[in-house]
Design a protein around this motif. Structure first.
Motif, PDB file in Angstrom:
ATOM      1  N   GLU A  89       0.832  -1.320   0.337  1.00 40.60           N
ATOM      2  CA  GLU A  89      -0.147  -0.105   0.633  1.00 40.60           C
ATOM      3  C   GLU A  89       0.880   1.272  -0.073  1.00 40.60           C
ATOM      4  O   GLU A  89       0.790   2.682  -0.489  1.00 40.60           O
ATOM      5  N   LEU A  92       2.136   2.467  -3.590  1.00 43.75           N
ATOM      6  CA  LEU A  92       0.143   3.307  -3.639  1.00 43.75           C
ATOM      7  C   LEU A  92       0.160   4.686  -3.583  1.00 43.75           C
ATOM      8  O   LEU A  92       0.160   6.067  -3.984  1.00 43.75           O
ATOM      9  N   LEU A  93       1.002   4.917  -1.906  1.00 40.18           N
ATOM     10  CA  LEU A  93       0.660   6.049  -1.755  1.00 40.18           C
ATOM     11  C   LEU A  93       1.622   6.743  -1.490  1.00 40.18           C
ATOM     12  O   LEU A  93       1.455   8.235  -2.423  1.00 40.18           O
ATOM     13  N   ARG A  96       0.686   8.515  -5.223  1.00 41.18           N
ATOM     14  CA  ARG A  96       0.155   9.343  -5.819  1.00 41.18           C
ATOM     15  C   ARG A  96       0.575  10.714  -5.154  1.00 41.18           C
ATOM     16  O   ARG A  96       0.709  12.191  -5.789  1.00 41.18           O
ATOM     17  N   ARG A 106     -14.826   9.844  -7.739  1.00 37.35           N
ATOM     18  CA  ARG A 106     -15.103   8.667  -7.496  1.00 37.35           C
ATOM     19  C   ARG A 106     -16.853   8.757  -7.323  1.00 37.35           C
ATOM     20  O   ARG A 106     -17.348   9.226  -6.617  1.00 37.35           O
ATOM     21  N   ARG A 134     -12.065  13.372  -3.137  1.00 38.93           N
ATOM     22  CA  ARG A 134     -11.608  12.817  -2.306  1.00 38.93           C
ATOM     23  C   ARG A 134     -10.234  13.400  -1.808  1.00 38.93           C
ATOM     24  O   ARG A 134      -9.981  13.209  -3.468  1.00 38.93           O
ATOM     25  N   TYR A 141      -2.856   9.967   6.289  1.00 34.31           N
ATOM     26  CA  TYR A 141      -2.023   9.177   4.934  1.00 34.31           C
ATOM     27  C   TYR A 141      -0.639   9.769   5.151  1.00 34.31           C
ATOM     28  O   TYR A 141       0.302   8.572   4.815  1.00 34.31           O
ATOM     29  N   ASP A 247     -11.549   7.716   1.752  1.00 34.39           N
ATOM     30  CA  ASP A 247     -11.806   6.351   1.591  1.00 34.39           C
ATOM     31  C   ASP A 247     -12.933   5.647   2.759  1.00 34.39           C
ATOM     32  O   ASP A 247     -13.258   4.526   2.413  1.00 34.39           O
ATOM     33  N   ILE A 279     -11.659   1.368  -7.457  1.00 33.07           N
ATOM     34  CA  ILE A 279     -11.904   1.733  -5.877  1.00 33.07           C
ATOM     35  C   ILE A 279     -11.535   0.712  -5.633  1.00 33.07           C
ATOM     36  O   ILE A 279     -10.842   0.203  -4.434  1.00 33.07           O
TER      37      ILE A 279
HETATM   38  C1  IPM Z   1      -8.556   2.790  -1.655  1.00 27.56           C
HETATM   39  C2  IPM Z   1      -7.269   2.379  -0.512  1.00 27.56           C
HETATM   40  C3  IPM Z   1      -5.909   2.954  -0.480  1.00 27.56           C
HETATM   41  C4  IPM Z   1      -6.530   4.182   0.356  1.00 27.56           C
HETATM   42  C5  IPM Z   1      -5.152   1.397   0.482  1.00 27.56           C
HETATM   43  C6  IPM Z   1      -5.330  -0.027  -0.612  1.00 27.56           C
HETATM   44  C7  IPM Z   1      -3.823   2.586   0.735  1.00 27.56           C
HETATM   45  O1  IPM Z   1      -8.097   2.093   0.448  1.00 27.56           O
HETATM   46  O2  IPM Z   1      -7.369   3.372  -2.440  1.00 27.56           O
HETATM   47  O3  IPM Z   1      -9.186   3.741  -1.675  1.00 27.56           O
HETATM   48  O4  IPM Z   1      -6.987   3.777   1.814  1.00 27.56           O
HETATM   49  O5  IPM Z   1      -6.307   5.017  -0.360  1.00 27.56           O
END
Ligand code: IPM
Ligand code: NAD
Ligand code: MN
Length: 363
Positions: A89, A92-93, A96, A106, A134, A141, A247, A279
């Motif tokens: 995860e 992914l962060l 972003r 979304r 969002r 985060y 989220d 999502i």
């Molecule tokens: C989302 C996911 C991510 C978040 C995780 C996987 C880091 O839940 O894209 O909604 O919490 O942003």
């Protein structure tokens, strides 16, 4: 022209839904005379296994040089023992943050044929058409300090929710602009009765509201908004909220649409490439069986066509094709059907092709 897409399939069902979504994108580009180059890169668990980290520098660099990034999902039980920055995860962060995509759109629309699939009564969910905006690169985060220290009963950990006025302002503007193009109603969701970050949030949103006199804005506390979302969702137009609330609320909204697998998203910054992803997560419980719902990923491709290419017409064709397939009962298991991922993709490609051919003939 050539559209340069970096594809990040990731883990679990990610590769299954991304492959299907790319096949739709490829058809649309051919039909519209747009060149398409797709470069695949690892992220998440796959990147940990092959490169030792969840977001290799090459992956981020390739994304920075692209017109758009299409992402599947990251994570899974195989990597769940990892901690902190080593987690899937975190990749992914990092993506972003690295791309500066601070506004995560979304959309939640309830297809009439799926209103009965929700665990809520169909008369409650029918007519729902909202967009959750969002905030994506701030809040708990990313806030510092962020630590875990000590041991025994005194071992402690903390995350920090941090927002600057600038961060709130820029995401609020995105939400107001969206609301101005829709039903002109914006709900800002916070916890201003307790959190001072929320008090700042509310003050800044109120200030930005003066730039958009045509939009009516309301403020609602997140606890009561969570309830409203399942009581009167059709009332909601555009929602803007901080990272963590967004989220949680957007997964709750997945219940309205009949399945989490239905919801797409677009993460946008200031002009650089956006990230387009469903999502949902890597769904380890159904991965590898070809049964994942690809509609959220396909609708993310529609968002890519709209936001990265400015082609509303092509986006609308894909969205209409998805609606048509759902009406025709082309449904995966999570929606009570028996179609596989690839079969849904085929049906959407045929329906999109028909629409684009008809539009071309009419031109
Ligand atoms: C989302 C996911 C991510 C978040 C995780 C996987 C880091 O839940 O894209 O909604 O919490 O942003
Ligand atoms: P999840 O979204 O993967 O799954 C929740 C439930 O929804 C599961 O029952 C799953 O089968 C179902 N589901 C999800 N997507 C579906 C689809 N396309 N079709 C049919 N059913 C679908 O959430 P989780 O189980 O809490 O998380 C699993 C892993 O995914 C974790 O490692 C988590 O961190 C990660 N995750 C990643 C992202 C992302 O990459 N954007 C988002 C959320 C969770
Ligand atoms: Mn989530």
């Amino acid at each position: 022209m050539t559209l340069r897409v970096v594809s990040l399939p990731g883990d679990g069902v990610g590769p299954e839904v991304v492959e299907t979504a790319l096949s739709v994108l490829s058809d649309v580009c051919s039909a519209a005379g747009i060149g398409l180059s797709v470069e695949e890169r690892p992220i998440g668990g796959r990147a940990i296994d092959t490169a030792g980290e969840p977001l290799p520098a090459d992956t981020l660099a390739a994304c920075r040089g692209a017109d758009a990034v299409l992402l599947g999902a990251v994570g899974g039980p195989r990597w769940d023992h990892l901690r902190g920055e080593q987690r899937c995860e975190a990749g992914l962060l990092g993506l972003r943050r690295g791309l500066g995509v601070f506004a995560n759109l979304r959309p939640v629309r309830v297809h009439p044929a799926l209103a009965g699939r929700s665990s809520l009564r169909s008369e409650v969910v029918r007519g729902t058409d909202m967009i959750v905006v969002r905030e994506l690169t701030g809040g708990a985060y990313f806030g510092e300090p962020r630590e875990r220290s000590g041991s025994g009963p005194e071992e402690m950990a903390r995350d920090s929710t941090v927002y600057t006025a600038r961060e709130v302002e820029r995401v609020a503007r995105v939400a107001f602009r969206l609301a101005a193009s829709r039903r002109r109603r914006l709900t800002s969701v916070d916890k201003a009765n307790v959190l001072i970050t929320s008090q700042l949030w509310r003050d800044v949103v109120t200030r930005v509201a003066a730039e958009f006199p045509e939009v009516s804005v309301e403020h609602q506390l997140v606890d009561s908004f969570a309830m409203r979302l399942v009581q009167r969702p059709a009332d909601v137009d555009v929602v803007v909220t901080e990272n963590l609330f967004g989220d949680i609320l957007s997964d709750e909204a997945g219940v309205l649409a009949g399945s989490l697998g239905m919801l797409p998203s677009a993460s946008l910054g200031d002009g650089g490439p956006g990230v387009y992803e469903p999502i949902h997560g890597s769904a380890p419980d159904i991965a590898g069986r070809g049964v994942a719902n690809p509609y959220g990923a396909i609708l993310s491709v529609a968002m890519l066509l709209r936001h990265a290419l400015g082609r509303d017409d092509l986006a609308a064709a894909v969205e209409a094709a998805v609606d048509e397939c759902i009406s025709a009962g082309v449904l995966t298991g999570d929606l009570g059907g028996s179609a596989g991922t690839a079969a849904v993709g085929e049906a959407v490609r045929r329906a999109t092709g028909r629409r684009l051919a008809a539009a071309g003939a009419a031109r």
